[in-house]
Every structure is written in structure tokens, then in C-alpha cells.
Design a protein around this motif. Structure first.
Motif, PDB file in Angstrom:
ATOM      1  N   THR A  51       0.823  -1.216   0.000  1.00  0.00           N
ATOM      2  CA  THR A  51       0.000   0.000   0.000  1.00  0.00           C
ATOM      3  C   THR A  51       0.854   1.261   0.000  1.00  0.00           C
ATOM      4  O   THR A  51       0.446   2.281  -0.536  1.00  0.00           O
ATOM      5  CB  THR A  51      -0.957   0.021   1.207  1.00  0.00           C
ATOM      6  OG1 THR A  51      -0.187  -0.159   2.407  1.00  0.00           O
ATOM      7  CG2 THR A  51      -1.990  -1.087   1.105  1.00  0.00           C
ATOM      8  N   ASP A  52       2.037   1.189   0.575  1.00  0.00           N
ATOM      9  CA  ASP A  52       2.936   2.348   0.566  1.00  0.00           C
ATOM     10  C   ASP A  52       3.438   2.659  -0.842  1.00  0.00           C
ATOM     11  O   ASP A  52       3.677   3.802  -1.191  1.00  0.00           O
ATOM     12  CB  ASP A  52       4.134   2.109   1.481  1.00  0.00           C
ATOM     13  CG  ASP A  52       3.727   1.968   2.935  1.00  0.00           C
ATOM     14  OD1 ASP A  52       2.632   2.434   3.289  1.00  0.00           O
ATOM     15  OD2 ASP A  52       4.503   1.387   3.702  1.00  0.00           O
ATOM     16  N   TYR A  53       3.613   1.638  -1.657  1.00  0.00           N
ATOM     17  CA  TYR A  53       4.107   1.818  -3.022  1.00  0.00           C
ATOM     18  C   TYR A  53       2.996   2.254  -3.976  1.00  0.00           C
ATOM     19  O   TYR A  53       3.242   2.974  -4.925  1.00  0.00           O
ATOM     20  CB  TYR A  53       4.736   0.523  -3.541  1.00  0.00           C
ATOM     21  CG  TYR A  53       6.021   0.163  -2.846  1.00  0.00           C
ATOM     22  CD1 TYR A  53       7.234   0.659  -3.297  1.00  0.00           C
ATOM     23  CD2 TYR A  53       6.016  -0.660  -1.733  1.00  0.00           C
ATOM     24  CE1 TYR A  53       8.417   0.326  -2.668  1.00  0.00           C
ATOM     25  CE2 TYR A  53       7.191  -0.997  -1.090  1.00  0.00           C
ATOM     26  CZ  TYR A  53       8.381  -0.493  -1.563  1.00  0.00           C
ATOM     27  OH  TYR A  53       9.557  -0.824  -0.928  1.00  0.00           O
ATOM     28  N   LYS A  55       0.639   4.295  -3.476  1.00  0.00           N
ATOM     29  CA  LYS A  55       0.406   5.738  -3.365  1.00  0.00           C
ATOM     30  C   LYS A  55       1.387   6.548  -4.205  1.00  0.00           C
ATOM     31  O   LYS A  55       1.174   7.715  -4.449  1.00  0.00           O
ATOM     32  CB  LYS A  55       0.517   6.160  -1.902  1.00  0.00           C
ATOM     33  CG  LYS A  55      -0.508   5.533  -1.003  1.00  0.00           C
ATOM     34  CD  LYS A  55      -0.225   5.856   0.440  1.00  0.00           C
ATOM     35  CE  LYS A  55      -1.131   5.078   1.361  1.00  0.00           C
ATOM     36  NZ  LYS A  55      -0.769   5.224   2.763  1.00  0.00           N
ATOM     37  N   SER A  56       2.484   5.934  -4.633  1.00  0.00           N
ATOM     38  CA  SER A  56       3.522   6.632  -5.365  1.00  0.00           C
ATOM     39  C   SER A  56       3.691   6.008  -6.756  1.00  0.00           C
ATOM     40  O   SER A  56       4.359   4.996  -6.894  1.00  0.00           O
ATOM     41  CB  SER A  56       4.830   6.528  -4.584  1.00  0.00           C
ATOM     42  OG  SER A  56       5.866   7.104  -5.309  1.00  0.00           O
ATOM     43  N   SER A  61       9.659   4.291  -8.096  1.00  0.00           N
ATOM     44  CA  SER A  61       8.935   3.590  -7.056  1.00  0.00           C
ATOM     45  C   SER A  61       8.556   2.178  -7.507  1.00  0.00           C
ATOM     46  O   SER A  61       8.601   1.239  -6.724  1.00  0.00           O
ATOM     47  CB  SER A  61       7.672   4.369  -6.683  1.00  0.00           C
ATOM     48  OG  SER A  61       6.940   3.668  -5.727  1.00  0.00           O
TER      49      SER A  61
END
Length: 100
Positions: A51-53, A55-56, A61
Motif C-alpha cells: 500500500t505504501d508503493y 500511493k507513489s 517507485s
């Protein structure tokens, strides 16, 4: 790999009053991708935290994501022949667990 089966809500699946055991390779991959580091107390560095990736959307990324997926799957004894993260809604991973 044979293991206890979980449903989409990560609840145990029962059949005839016992745990359902089935091939869970896909389930293991999904859990590793969704989990963040520290989620598994016995293996604190296991987990991608996808989920952190998501977003970018930058290309850099995506390369980091592909590298992180490969590293984490190797840590779980999974050999990935190919990882495609071009479509984050449909990540493709081709490979197998080394113990099979």
C-alpha cells in the motif's frame, strides 16, 4: 505448499468440522505483499507493505517495489522467475517455492 486455508477476510476456513488444507502458494504471496515489516513477530523483516508503493506511481517507485517483492519472496524461500508491477491492480508473479 499445503497449509491451512484462509478466506478473503483472513479467517480460517473449516470443512467437516476441521481446518481446510489446500495449496496456499497464492495465499502466501498475497499475505507477504500486503503485510508490513514487523507484522510477523517471528520474522520481523518479512513483508512488502504494498500500500505504501501504490500511493507513489513514479517509475522509480515501481522499480523499488519490484526489487522489494523479489527480496521478500526470496526470504520466504520463493523463487520468482518473473515479476511484473506495471499494473498495480494486477501484479503478476511467476515462480515457485523452492521446497516443492
Amino acid at each position: 505448499m499445503q497449509d491451512i486455508t484462509l478466506d478473503n477476510d483472513c479467517d480460517l476456513v473449516f470443512k467437516n468440522g476441521d481446518f481446510l488444507s489446500s495449496n496456499t502458494d497464492q495465499q502466501h504471496l498475497e499475505i507477504i505483499l500486503l503485510s508490513h515489516k514487523g507484522a510477523f513477530k517471528e520474522f520481523p523483516i518479512l513483508g512488502v507493505g504494498i500500500t505504501d508503493y501504490i500511493k507513489s506511481p513514479e517509475v522509480l517507485s515501481r522499480l523499488r517495489l519490484e526489487n522489494e517483492i523479489n527480496k521478500q519472496l526470496e526470504y520466504d524461500n520463493f523463487y520468482a522467475k518473473e515479476i511484473d508491477v506495471n499494473d498495480l491492480e494486477n501484479i503478476q508473479i511467476d515462480g515457485t517455492y523452492n521446497n516443492q
